[in-house]
Enzyme design. Structure first.
Site, PDB file in Angstrom:
ATOM      1  N   ASP A   1       0.769  -1.449  -0.103  1.00 27.84           N
ATOM      2  CA  ASP A   1       0.195   0.069  -0.275  1.00 27.84           C
ATOM      3  C   ASP A   1       1.097   1.522  -0.270  1.00 27.84           C
ATOM      4  O   ASP A   1       1.945   1.004   1.008  1.00 27.84           O
ATOM      5  CB  ASP A   1      -0.655  -0.146   1.045  1.00 27.84           C
TER       6      ASP A   1
ATOM      7  N   GLU B   1       1.386  -0.473  -4.609  1.00 28.71           N
ATOM      8  CA  GLU B   1       0.556   1.148  -5.361  1.00 28.71           C
ATOM      9  C   GLU B   1       1.630   2.030  -5.233  1.00 28.71           C
ATOM     10  O   GLU B   1       2.011   2.296  -3.640  1.00 28.71           O
ATOM     11  CB  GLU B   1      -0.299   0.969  -3.918  1.00 28.71           C
TER      12      GLU B   1
END
Length: 633
Positions: A274, A307
């Site tokens: 993330d 990401e």
């Protein structure tokens, strides 16, 4: 066969942690546990046992560089905390389980207690991946997700990605307010139930991915700053709190071991990192990838996905399997909805041209100034990367849940145009990702939810409403009051799909559409994707003001054949001067190929052609009959 049965071929897995509570000795010997804890900001540490009668606190021995160690004759089920400097009791930052939540004691576990039934599973090559992202709590915990696995496998999904499981405060939340990165969230079920979920998925041929948060800690329940101040940087803040100091080897090791822990002890097949851009240390990201590749057993397919707002293509050249392609989503979203606020303003000029660049080169922004980034350059050249280095999606938890009302794309876009965009998503050589219930054409919102209390709950609620102050639909207090309170339990209920919704009507029709396209992908494209490369994309029509937006994209596949996809997201048909060569393998709407044969790409259409030897399809899998009322055999 029960996942806990004693199959002679079953295997146990345990990642030996260099810190935390680690069982030592043989599995059937008198249990002993070694405790190891890094507390450089403290002078003394004790282990306090909370369910061992008359057990006094155990003094830990300082061993240098802020480390404390102790050993105790205790085993699985022991509840404990660390007492630092004789005052504050804190949970273990490497706790394997917190049965009473992040503010309660940690529990000693024996990871070898679970007997894996599918220990032979080696994963799947990356090019075979079709990802289905879901929230475990919204689907009823691990048992609720397990019930859905057979249907997902039948749909054509090959990988299930779980939103973060690491422990966070309260029963409800997205999981990004991580406090204890090694402890699966207790509200979803037990660690063995999580292992059973992964094990069952492997038995169905499904990969399992987990979303991990290595860029910050949540605001409630994190005590690291109290006893380990050097864990954090003093000169950098992230949008979510203090930045972690990845220049320290203790921090690097903590997270490298975390990655290996999920991949070995829980047998996950991959991790989604993330907000990697917020980690602020690309050298450590490479170190993480190298560490994983060196430590997982030979022969396993393990995938690391980023990401990364910075579009750093260099990380995808050898270290990471792929990156979530936000650029692709933003192009599609602008084309389907006409929205232009927030980060969409960077995609409003020629969105179909930008989508063509996505299909031909990967990223839209490859070093050009971005209006959404104060005109600063964003990204790196990406045309040399394979299309499988990009994860494409029309919806995910961020792009739905970070909207003020959690709107699904189907409530914002025309159904026919959405089907055309979905066909491109599912048939492009980029790796497709679906968000839970998308395959049913869901219109149920997925909203931001938490379970904070007191002043923190007020701050989160009001902060979220301030976030949308600059948007035209929420520029006054009355309109902002409509934004759901994340802490209201009803917000979670509103975001949780029903467990027993009938599969009929529109739900069945949308499911058939997705299943048909994924069947084509599995049979005709997956075997040819390993060394696929983009041949470019040409814009056929680019006049958004008059509803014109169409393109043709081409890829050379592994066996030398060519995949061509024509997409029209406009309101009118556009000339298709030369019909692409090959056999039509998918089309929407039905009979769109008839228009193409006559030199027209109809509105809201997507047609895919494949050159070369294309196997015959039975009628039940023919892409032209996706709107049949009867279910597939």
């Amino acid at each position: 066969m029960s996942p806990l049965s004693h199959d002679p071929h079953a295997r146990q897995y345990m990642h030996c942690l260099p810190f935390g509570a680690q069982l030592i000795g043989a599995a059937h010997a008198q249990p002993h546990t070694r405790f190891r804890f890094w507390a450089p900001s403290c002078q003394t540490v004790q282990v306090v046992f909370e369910n061992v009668k008359d057990a006094p606190p155990l003094d830990m021995t300082p061993t240098g560089n802020g480390w404390f160690e102790a050993q105790a004759p205790c085993g699985p089920g022991t509840l404990y905390r660390y007492c630092v400097d004789g005052q504050q009791r804190v949970p273990d930052p490497a706790s394997r389980f917190q049965p009473q939540g992040v503010h309660g004691p940690s529990e000693v576990l024996d990871p070898r207690a679970y007997a894996w039934q599918h220990a032979h599973w080696q994963g799947r090559p990356w090019e075979e991946t079709v990802i289905y992202e879901l929230h475990v709590g919204a689907l009823g915990g691990y048992p609720g997700v397990m019930k859905r696995l057979p249907a997902l496998a039948a749909l054509g999904v090959t990988a299930v990605e779980l939103m973060p499981l690491n422990d966070y405060p309260g029963e409800r939340g997205w999981g990004y307010d991580v406090v204890l990165p090694y402890a699966p969230h207790a509200a979803y079920g037990s660690p063995d139930e999580l292992k059973a979920l992964v094990d069952t998925a492997h038995g169905l041929g499904l990969q399992m991915f987990i979303d991990v948060v290595y860029n910050h800690f949540g605001p409630d329940g994190n005590w690291l700053g109290h006893y380990a101040k050097p864990f954090f940087r003093q000169d950098v803040k992230t949008p979510w709190g203090e930045a972690l100091d990845f220049d320290r080897f203790e921090v690097r090791d903590f997270y490298c071991d975390n990655a290996l822990y999920w991949l070995t002890e829980y047998r996950f097949d991959g991790l989604r990192i993330d907000a990697a851009h917020a980690i602020g240390n690309t050298n450590w990201l490479r170190e993480l990838a190298d560490h994983v590749k060196a430590r997982v057993e030979p022969g396993r397919h393990v995938h690391l996905v980023l990401e990364n707002e910075h579009n750093e293509a260099n990380l995808l050249e050898s270290h990471f399997s792929a990156q979530w392609n936000d650029d692709a989503h933003h192009c599609f979203h602008v084309l389907l909805t006409g929205e232009s606020e927030g980060y969409y303003r960077a995609f409003t000029e020629s969105p179909i041209g930008k989508l063509a660049r996505v299909l031909g080169e990967g990223f839209v922004y490859q070093g050009e100034p971005s209006p959404a980034h104060a005109g600063k350059p964003r990204g790196e050249p990406s045309a040399h990367l394979p299309p499988t280095a990009f994860v494409m999606f029309l919806q995910n938890h961020d792009q739905i849940g970070n909207r003020a009302l959690g709107d699904r794309l189907r409530t914002l876009a025309d159904d026919d145009a959405l089907r055309a965009a979905t066909a491109m998503l599912l048939l492009s050589p980029q790796i497709p990702l679906l968000f839970m219930e998308e395959e049913f054409g869901s219109t149920q919102p997925f909203q931001f939810f938490t379970a904070f209390t007191g002043q923190l709950a007020d701050a989160v609620r009001e902060g979220r409403r301030r976030e949308f102050k600059a948007f035209s639909a929420f520029n006054d207090e009355t309109s902002r009051a409509r934004i759901p309170d994340p802490n209201d339990p009803q917000t979670f209920v509103n975001s949780s799909p029903p467990a027993d919704a009938p599969l009929d009507g529109e739900r069945l029709e949308w499911m058939h559409f997705y299943k048909s396209a994924l069947c084509v992908r599995a049979h005709l494209l997956m075997p040819r994707l390993r060394h696929a490369r983009a041949l470019g994309a040409a814009v056929l029509a680019d006049d958004a003001a008059n509803g014109l937006a169409a393109l043709v994209a081409r890829w050379r596949l592994d066996d030398g054949e060519t995949l061509t996809i024509a997409l029209n997201l406009g309101r009118d048909g556009v000339p298709l001067s030369a019909r692409p060569e090959g056999m039509v393998i998918f089309e929407t709407p039905p009979r769109a190929r008839d228009y193409a044969d006559n030199g027209v790409l109809p509105e809201s259409a997507c047609i895919a052609w494949l050159t070369g030897d294309v196997p015959e399809y039975s009628s039940e899998h023919d892409a032209r009959v996706v709107h049949r009322e009867e279910p597939y055999a």
